[in-house]
Design a protein around this motif. Structure first.
Motif, PDB file in Angstrom:
ATOM      1  N   VAL A 177      32.973  32.476 -21.442  1.00  0.00           N
ATOM      2  CA  VAL A 177      33.891  33.484 -20.911  1.00  0.00           C
ATOM      3  C   VAL A 177      35.276  32.878 -20.694  1.00  0.00           C
ATOM      4  N   VAL A 178      35.324  31.677 -20.152  1.00  0.00           N
ATOM      5  CA  VAL A 178      36.606  31.005 -19.921  1.00  0.00           C
ATOM      6  C   VAL A 178      37.311  30.733 -21.242  1.00  0.00           C
ATOM      7  N   ARG A 179      36.567  30.259 -22.220  1.00  0.00           N
ATOM      8  CA  ARG A 179      37.165  29.986 -23.526  1.00  0.00           C
ATOM      9  C   ARG A 179      37.731  31.251 -24.153  1.00  0.00           C
ATOM     10  N   ALA A 180      36.999  32.340 -24.033  1.00  0.00           N
ATOM     11  CA  ALA A 180      37.396  33.581 -24.687  1.00  0.00           C
ATOM     12  C   ALA A 180      38.513  34.314 -23.960  1.00  0.00           C
ATOM     13  N   GLU A 181      38.536  34.229 -22.625  1.00  0.00           N
ATOM     14  CA  GLU A 181      39.428  35.083 -21.847  1.00  0.00           C
ATOM     15  C   GLU A 181      40.513  34.327 -21.091  1.00  0.00           C
ATOM     16  N   GLY A 182      40.497  33.010 -21.104  1.00  0.00           N
ATOM     17  CA  GLY A 182      41.544  32.249 -20.434  1.00  0.00           C
ATOM     18  C   GLY A 182      41.585  32.503 -18.939  1.00  0.00           C
ATOM     19  N   ALA A 183      42.782  32.758 -18.408  1.00  0.00           N
ATOM     20  CA  ALA A 183      42.961  32.941 -16.966  1.00  0.00           C
ATOM     21  C   ALA A 183      42.103  34.084 -16.440  1.00  0.00           C
ATOM     22  N   ALA A 184      42.009  35.175 -17.193  1.00  0.00           N
ATOM     23  CA  ALA A 184      41.178  36.302 -16.756  1.00  0.00           C
ATOM     24  C   ALA A 184      39.708  35.894 -16.686  1.00  0.00           C
ATOM     25  N   GLY A 185      39.278  35.057 -17.633  1.00  0.00           N
ATOM     26  CA  GLY A 185      37.905  34.578 -17.611  1.00  0.00           C
ATOM     27  C   GLY A 185      37.627  33.653 -16.441  1.00  0.00           C
ATOM     28  N   ARG A 186      38.590  32.793 -16.130  1.00  0.00           N
ATOM     29  CA  ARG A 186      38.419  31.923 -14.970  1.00  0.00           C
ATOM     30  C   ARG A 186      38.287  32.757 -13.692  1.00  0.00           C
ATOM     31  N   ALA A 187      39.120  33.775 -13.596  1.00  0.00           N
ATOM     32  CA  ALA A 187      39.056  34.648 -12.416  1.00  0.00           C
ATOM     33  C   ALA A 187      37.722  35.386 -12.366  1.00  0.00           C
ATOM     34  N   ARG A 188      37.231  35.827 -13.519  1.00  0.00           N
ATOM     35  CA  ARG A 188      35.968  36.578 -13.548  1.00  0.00           C
ATOM     36  C   ARG A 188      34.797  35.700 -13.138  1.00  0.00           C
ATOM     37  N   VAL A 189      34.791  34.456 -13.599  1.00  0.00           N
ATOM     38  CA  VAL A 189      33.713  33.547 -13.205  1.00  0.00           C
ATOM     39  C   VAL A 189      33.808  33.231 -11.711  1.00  0.00           C
ATOM     40  N   ALA A 190      35.019  32.970 -11.221  1.00  0.00           N
ATOM     41  CA  ALA A 190      35.192  32.685  -9.794  1.00  0.00           C
ATOM     42  C   ALA A 190      34.738  33.870  -8.948  1.00  0.00           C
ATOM     43  N   GLU A 191      35.042  35.068  -9.382  1.00  0.00           N
ATOM     44  CA  GLU A 191      34.601  36.258  -8.654  1.00  0.00           C
ATOM     45  C   GLU A 191      33.082  36.389  -8.696  1.00  0.00           C
ATOM     46  N   GLY A 192      32.476  36.016  -9.830  1.00  0.00           N
ATOM     47  CA  GLY A 192      31.023  36.054  -9.922  1.00  0.00           C
ATOM     48  C   GLY A 192      30.367  35.050  -8.990  1.00  0.00           C
ATOM     49  N   LEU A 193      30.947  33.868  -8.891  1.00  0.00           N
ATOM     50  CA  LEU A 193      30.428  32.855  -7.964  1.00  0.00           C
ATOM     51  C   LEU A 193      30.504  33.357  -6.525  1.00  0.00           C
ATOM     52  N   ALA A 194      31.628  33.973  -6.182  1.00  0.00           N
ATOM     53  CA  ALA A 194      31.780  34.507  -4.829  1.00  0.00           C
ATOM     54  C   ALA A 194      30.827  35.656  -4.581  1.00  0.00           C
ATOM     55  N   GLY A 195      30.679  36.509  -5.576  1.00  0.00           N
ATOM     56  CA  GLY A 195      29.830  37.686  -5.418  1.00  0.00           C
ATOM     57  C   GLY A 195      28.367  37.345  -5.199  1.00  0.00           C
ATOM     58  N   GLN A 196      27.927  36.221  -5.751  1.00  0.00           N
ATOM     59  CA  GLN A 196      26.533  35.807  -5.574  1.00  0.00           C
ATOM     60  C   GLN A 196      26.379  34.765  -4.459  1.00  0.00           C
ATOM     61  N   GLY A 197      27.452  34.544  -3.703  1.00  0.00           N
ATOM     62  CA  GLY A 197      27.362  33.672  -2.542  1.00  0.00           C
ATOM     63  C   GLY A 197      27.458  32.190  -2.821  1.00  0.00           C
TER      64      GLY A 197
END
Length: 210
Positions: A177-197
């Motif tokens: 996801v990070v490779r494909a989406e760059g900054a947006a992908g980094r944000a999406r993964v970080a949000e996923g980490l937060a969302g799952q605690g």
């Protein structure tokens, strides 16, 4: 007191506010590029909290030839697997931190610009210490700067600020996801980490969040 003395004291005070601070130690591997650290040598400390262990760089913010707080950052990795120290179950996390430290030390002045432009950075590291199921094409991804709610992400030194940044290893799908989406992908993964605690906690059993 000169800045060369104030910075280590401010740094130590930061970690005393987080947990029990152990003694300083050297790298356990050879990937941290010590010659590129501001003081020409690398060092780490272990911090123990009631629920986790932390291994942190101890010197990326030391004064270099140009003065000021070195690179202006310190890095750390945190998880239950590090409770027994840097060489136990969490040895792989220690390796991730040391390689990340070498990569960012080598970035020099461009690191500050990258941090000014992006809330979270990403790295691709070797898979030397990656547990099964974590490497992708011989690479292990990592996010730098995922925040942990309630924990200060910086400390002051005179007129400057030293940022204290987490290093979070990534699952292959997260790296994709990070490779494909760059900054947006980094944000999406970080949000996923937060969302799952998980936030910035690292653990070999952590499932992928994207």
């Amino acid at each position: 007191m000169e800045q060369t003395e104030r910075t280590p004291e401010q740094r130590a005070g930061y970690w005393r506010g987080i947990g029990q601070v152990g003694t300083q130690h050297g790298a356990v591997g050879d990937a941290d590029e010590p010659a590129l650290w501001p003081g020409g040598a690398s060092a780490y400390i272990v911090v123990t909290t009631p629920h986790s262990g932390i291994v942190a760089t101890d010197g990326l913010s030391d004064s270099g030839e140009g003065g000021g707080p070195g690179l202006g950052v310190e890095l750390y990795v945190e998880g239950r697997e590090l409770v027994s120290g840097p060489m136990g179950e969490g040895r792989w996390l220690t390796g991730v931190l040391e390689e990340a430290a070498g990569a960012l030390a080598g970035a020099g002045e461009s690191l500050g610009r990258a941090l000014a432009d992006h809330a979270v950075l990403s790295l691709e590291l070797s898979d030397e210490h990656a547990p099964d199921g974590w490497a992708s094409d011989g690479r292990l991804g990592a996010l730098v700067g995922v925040e942990l709610p309630g924990r200060p992400a910086q400390f002051p030194v005179d007129d400057a600020t030293v940022r204290v940044l987490t290093v979070v290893p990534l699952r292959p799908s997260e790296l994709a996801v990070v490779r494909a989406e760059g900054a947006a992908g980094r944000a999406r993964v970080a949000e996923g980490l937060a969302g799952q605690g998980w936030h910035s906690y690292a653990d070999s059993t952590r499932p992928a969040v994207v």
